[in-house]
Design a protein around this motif. Structure first.
Motif, PDB file in Angstrom:
ATOM      1  N   SER A  72       0.842  -1.205   0.000  1.00  0.00           N
ATOM      2  CA  SER A  72       0.000   0.000   0.000  1.00  0.00           C
ATOM      3  C   SER A  72       0.875   1.252   0.000  1.00  0.00           C
ATOM      4  N   ASN A  73       0.231   2.403  -0.010  1.00  0.00           N
ATOM      5  CA  ASN A  73       0.970   3.665  -0.065  1.00  0.00           C
ATOM      6  C   ASN A  73       0.369   4.668   0.905  1.00  0.00           C
ATOM      7  N   TRP A  74       0.034   4.199   2.095  1.00  0.00           N
ATOM      8  CA  TRP A  74      -0.547   5.080   3.100  1.00  0.00           C
ATOM      9  C   TRP A  74       0.514   6.039   3.646  1.00  0.00           C
ATOM     10  N   THR A  75       0.105   7.228   4.005  1.00  0.00           N
ATOM     11  CA  THR A  75       1.027   8.215   4.577  1.00  0.00           C
ATOM     12  C   THR A  75       0.325   8.956   5.708  1.00  0.00           C
ATOM     13  N   LEU A  76       1.115   9.505   6.596  1.00  0.00           N
ATOM     14  CA  LEU A  76       0.609  10.329   7.700  1.00  0.00           C
ATOM     15  C   LEU A  76       1.351  11.656   7.628  1.00  0.00           C
ATOM     16  N   LYS A  77       0.682  12.658   7.081  1.00  0.00           N
ATOM     17  CA  LYS A  77       1.344  13.932   6.807  1.00  0.00           C
ATOM     18  C   LYS A  77       1.293  14.854   8.017  1.00  0.00           C
ATOM     19  N   ASN A  78       2.235  15.823   8.006  1.00  0.00           N
ATOM     20  CA  ASN A  78       2.279  16.896   9.001  1.00  0.00           C
ATOM     21  C   ASN A  78       2.370  16.376  10.436  1.00  0.00           C
ATOM     22  N   LEU A  79       3.081  15.264  10.630  1.00  0.00           N
ATOM     23  CA  LEU A  79       3.275  14.721  11.974  1.00  0.00           C
ATOM     24  C   LEU A  79       4.576  15.270  12.548  1.00  0.00           C
ATOM     25  N   ILE A  80       4.457  16.022  13.632  1.00  0.00           N
ATOM     26  CA  ILE A  80       5.625  16.643  14.265  1.00  0.00           C
ATOM     27  C   ILE A  80       6.004  15.833  15.501  1.00  0.00           C
ATOM     28  N   LEU A  81       7.254  15.384  15.562  1.00  0.00           N
ATOM     29  CA  LEU A  81       7.731  14.621  16.726  1.00  0.00           C
ATOM     30  C   LEU A  81       8.239  15.587  17.784  1.00  0.00           C
ATOM     31  N   PRO A  82       7.528  15.740  18.906  1.00  0.00           N
ATOM     32  CA  PRO A  82       7.996  16.645  19.957  1.00  0.00           C
ATOM     33  C   PRO A  82       9.335  16.187  20.536  1.00  0.00           C
ATOM     34  N   LEU A  83      10.236  17.118  20.725  1.00  0.00           N
ATOM     35  CA  LEU A  83      11.530  16.788  21.314  1.00  0.00           C
ATOM     36  C   LEU A  83      11.344  16.258  22.739  1.00  0.00           C
ATOM     37  N   GLY A  84      12.115  15.243  23.072  1.00  0.00           N
ATOM     38  CA  GLY A  84      12.115  14.724  24.431  1.00  0.00           C
ATOM     39  C   GLY A  84      10.860  13.974  24.810  1.00  0.00           C
ATOM     40  N   ILE A  85      10.029  13.585  23.828  1.00  0.00           N
ATOM     41  CA  ILE A  85       8.758  12.943  24.160  1.00  0.00           C
ATOM     42  C   ILE A  85       8.962  11.629  24.918  1.00  0.00           C
ATOM     43  N   SER A  86      10.031  10.896  24.589  1.00  0.00           N
ATOM     44  CA  SER A  86      10.284   9.628  25.285  1.00  0.00           C
ATOM     45  C   SER A  86      10.592   9.864  26.754  1.00  0.00           C
ATOM     46  N   PHE A  87      11.421  10.864  27.036  1.00  0.00           N
ATOM     47  CA  PHE A  87      11.799  11.156  28.422  1.00  0.00           C
ATOM     48  C   PHE A  87      10.602  11.691  29.207  1.00  0.00           C
ATOM     49  N   ILE A  88       9.827  12.596  28.577  1.00  0.00           N
ATOM     50  CA  ILE A  88       8.642  13.146  29.233  1.00  0.00           C
ATOM     51  C   ILE A  88       7.634  12.039  29.541  1.00  0.00           C
ATOM     52  N   THR A  89       7.437  11.143  28.581  1.00  0.00           N
ATOM     53  CA  THR A  89       6.483  10.042  28.770  1.00  0.00           C
ATOM     54  C   THR A  89       6.881   9.149  29.927  1.00  0.00           C
ATOM     55  N   PHE A  90       8.147   8.766  30.005  1.00  0.00           N
ATOM     56  CA  PHE A  90       8.598   7.863  31.061  1.00  0.00           C
ATOM     57  C   PHE A  90       8.505   8.515  32.430  1.00  0.00           C
ATOM     58  N   GLU A  91       8.802   9.812  32.508  1.00  0.00           N
ATOM     59  CA  GLU A  91       8.676  10.499  33.798  1.00  0.00           C
ATOM     60  C   GLU A  91       7.216  10.569  34.240  1.00  0.00           C
ATOM     61  N   GLN A  92       6.312  10.791  33.275  1.00  0.00           N
ATOM     62  CA  GLN A  92       4.896  10.837  33.627  1.00  0.00           C
ATOM     63  C   GLN A  92       4.388   9.469  34.080  1.00  0.00           C
ATOM     64  N   VAL A  93       4.782   8.409  33.373  1.00  0.00           N
ATOM     65  CA  VAL A  93       4.371   7.054  33.760  1.00  0.00           C
ATOM     66  C   VAL A  93       4.891   6.711  35.154  1.00  0.00           C
ATOM     67  N   ALA A  94       6.153   7.018  35.423  1.00  0.00           N
ATOM     68  CA  ALA A  94       6.732   6.738  36.739  1.00  0.00           C
ATOM     69  C   ALA A  94       5.993   7.505  37.832  1.00  0.00           C
ATOM     70  N   TYR A  95       5.614   8.733  37.521  1.00  0.00           N
ATOM     71  CA  TYR A  95       4.871   9.549  38.491  1.00  0.00           C
ATOM     72  C   TYR A  95       3.529   8.915  38.831  1.00  0.00           C
ATOM     73  N   LEU A  96       2.800   8.452  37.823  1.00  0.00           N
ATOM     74  CA  LEU A  96       1.487   7.840  38.059  1.00  0.00           C
ATOM     75  C   LEU A  96       1.614   6.520  38.820  1.00  0.00           C
ATOM     76  N   VAL A  97       2.588   5.696  38.443  1.00  0.00           N
ATOM     77  CA  VAL A  97       2.776   4.404  39.113  1.00  0.00           C
ATOM     78  C   VAL A  97       3.173   4.615  40.569  1.00  0.00           C
ATOM     79  N   ASP A  98       4.110   5.538  40.816  1.00  0.00           N
ATOM     80  CA  ASP A  98       4.559   5.805  42.185  1.00  0.00           C
ATOM     81  C   ASP A  98       3.420   6.382  43.027  1.00  0.00           C
ATOM     82  N   THR A  99       2.552   7.187  42.400  1.00  0.00           N
ATOM     83  CA  THR A  99       1.381   7.713  43.110  1.00  0.00           C
ATOM     84  C   THR A  99       0.435   6.581  43.494  1.00  0.00           C
ATOM     85  N   TYR A 100       0.203   5.679  42.560  1.00  0.00           N
ATOM     86  CA  TYR A 100      -0.680   4.536  42.820  1.00  0.00           C
ATOM     87  C   TYR A 100      -0.140   3.655  43.951  1.00  0.00           C
ATOM     88  N   LYS A 101       1.185   3.525  44.013  1.00  0.00           N
ATOM     89  CA  LYS A 101       1.791   2.703  45.064  1.00  0.00           C
ATOM     90  C   LYS A 101       1.899   3.434  46.396  1.00  0.00           C
TER      91      LYS A 101
END
Length: 546
Positions: A119-148
């Motif tokens: 196929s030839n599907w495309t996803l246009k105008n997708l901007i990758l935010p800088l540091g998204i991986s680091f921000i995501t992991f910090e947010q996940v750790a925050y939620l898990v630590d809150t739950y615990k």
């Protein structure tokens, strides 16, 4: 805005520091923290205003979920009920990982599907935010630590700064809320401290020197050699090894330099970040390597993936006793390191890179268990055994690292062929005359020597680069790292017990430990000045793309 830019060094950082401490002097502590948040938002939005919208939305959703989870946990504990309401925790994790999957991996999945079904599907105008991986992991750790129940204080200002604090926003280290929030409550950070500033400026200067003078000057050589590979040119043995060594050292000094600069900038504000890089090229096994390379990422995967997965695997039919434990450990390592590879880049080559490290870990585990079964004390290995272990670990890292620079598997195999000498090994013809004085024996001897053919690159440049590589390897392997040099001033949060507290055995290194004196001030100023005069072209840090 890069750390290695005049804009950051001469405008953004001084202005942010001065206003922060001026507000602190007047005891406007909350306003000072809000100022840091505003400055961090500006720093992030300076790259692209669209990034700031992503950050603000992520902060709002995760802080709200954190408060809801905390209230539910407190209610359940007050009623002496087991904490089992996981709905909002799962919702938060799905939200964060969903954003990461969409922005970072959507195109990768679409391209993979296109390759499978034509196929030839495309996803246009997708901007990758800088540091998204680091921000995501910090947010996940925050939620898990809150739950615990590990996080009781949910201060909005502290939370916003925990996520957005600009020294660690783009490429880490991955900070825990409970590591930063107590520091923000301390009145000490609002008073300008000459020791904190001098320690921070010194570490920043060392990091800037590593980045600008070493890593950036290796970049053209790495690009030239890998450019030849990407054009399907078969490299010679020396060219291949020169390329991979240059790539290995460039990555080392680039990430080490960034880690130093992040820790140094934070320390200027009186704040300590976690240790994130600790001489990984000195390690003697792959498990030890990953506990020294990107340490906070390894810690995150250990606490929020490896250990939970281990608990789940206890209910799986994996066998009994030690066999079951070995299988579970192997499965965990393969999955964890495979995800680590995919985290580093959205591509099959990065997934293969992570999977290869998983295989390394399994082989190491089997060998370690075999030695233990024979009664060997692994902590008391002879020097030659440690040397062999180091060589195998370092070589395995370099062979896998090829996958992160080549574009296709055929190019990867071509590079591996060259590194193994399968494309031919012999001396360059220009050196054959050196054996003429040996007569017929010299002729036969030269025929037995490795044939270092320079098919594509200038031989003199290769030899000069090899000389530089040898010097840098000596520095990396035999000299103290930044944390050890600054050890007595505890430059970072040492969550690995005693890591920074290591003392050097050689008296010469003890005498060279950093201290606030005119000599060390001159050295720090020299490193900074040399780096600033060399800032001809700003080159982003390699880990900014992750």
């Amino acid at each position: 805005m890069l750390y290695n830019s005049y804009e950051f060094i001469f405008l953004f950082l001084p202005i942010t520091l001065v206003i922060f401490y001026k507000l602190g002097e007047k005891r406007h502590h909350k306003i000072a923290l809000v100022w840091l948040i505003i400055a961090s938002f500006f720093f992030y939005g300076r790259w692209n205003p669209a990034y700031l919208m992503f950050l603000l939305g992520s902060l709002t959703v995760n802080y709200s979920l954190g408060r809801i989870i905390n209230n539910k946990v407190e209610t359940l504990l007050a009623k002496n009920l087991v904490i089992n309401d996981r709905f909002y925790l799962i919702l938060g994790i799905v939200f964060n990982l969903g954003l990461l999957a969409y922005f970072k991996y959507a195109n990768f999945f679409i391209e993979s599907i296109n390759g499978l079904v034509g196929s030839n599907w495309t996803l246009k105008n997708l901007i990758l935010p800088l540091g998204i991986s680091f921000i995501t992991f910090e947010q996940v750790a925050y939620l898990v630590d809150t739950y615990k129940g590990k996080i009781k204080d949910h201060d909005l200002i502290h939370y916003c700064l925990f996520i957005s604090f600009f020294p660690q926003l783009i490429s880490g280290p991955i900070v825990r809320y409970k590591e930063l929030s107590p520091q923000l409550k301390s009145p000490k950070i609002f008073r300008f401290d000459y020791e904190d500033f001098s320690v921070g400026l010194t570490i920043f200067s060392i990091g800037l020197f590593k980045k600008v003078i070493i890593a950036d000057n290796l970049t053209p050589h790495v690009s030239l050699i890998y450019g030849a590979i990407n054009q399907d040119i078969h490299l010679s043995f020396v060219e291949a090894w020169t390329g991979i060594l240059a790539h290995t050292l460039r990555l080392y000094f680039d990430f080490s330099g960034y880690s130093d600069m992040a820790i140094g900038v934070a320390r200027m504000f009186g704040i300590k970040l976690p240790l994130n890089f600790d001489s990984p090229y000195k390690t003697t096994n792959i498990s030890q390597f990953w506990s020294h390379w990107h340490m906070t990422l390894t810690r995150f995967f250990r606490d929020y993936l490896y250990l939970p997965l281990s608990r789940c695997l206890k209910t799986w039919p994996l066998g009994k006793g030690q066999i079951a434990q070995q299988r579970a450990t192997a499965f965990n390592a393969f999955i964890g390191l495979g995800i680590t590879g995919l985290w580093h880049g959205a591509g099959w080559n990065f997934l293969a890179w992570g999977g290869l490290h998983g295989i390394y870990f399994i082989v190491y585990q089997q060998w370690r268990d075999f030695l233990k079964s024979k009664g060997n004390n692994l902590k008391d290995s002879p020097w030659w055994s440690q040397l062999i272990s180091w060589f195998l670990t370092f070589s395995a890292w370099m062979f896998a690292l090829v996958l992160t620079r080549t574009e296709t598997m055929s190019q990867t195999l071509s590079m591996w062929h060259s590194m193994l000498g399968l494309n031919g090994i012999s001396l360059p013809s220009s050196l054959e005359k050196d054996f003429n004085f040996l007569g017929n024996f010299g002729f036969k001897f030269s025929g037995l020597m490795p044939n270092f053919i320079y098919n594509n690159l200038n031989p003199s440049e290769i030899f000069q680069l090899l000389q530089l590589i040898m010097i840098l390897l000596i520095v990396v392997l035999f000299t103290p790292n930044t944390q050890q040099w600054m050890g007595q001033y505890k430059p970072a949060i040492d969550y690995y017990a005693g890591r920074i507290k290591k003392q050097w055995k050689a008296n010469i290194w003890k005498r060279l430990q950093w201290k606030p004196s005119s000599i060390f001030a001159f050295i720090s100023f020299s490193l900074l000045a040399i780096s600033l005069f060399s800032l001809n072209q700003e080159q982003p840090f390699i880990y900014f793309q992750y």
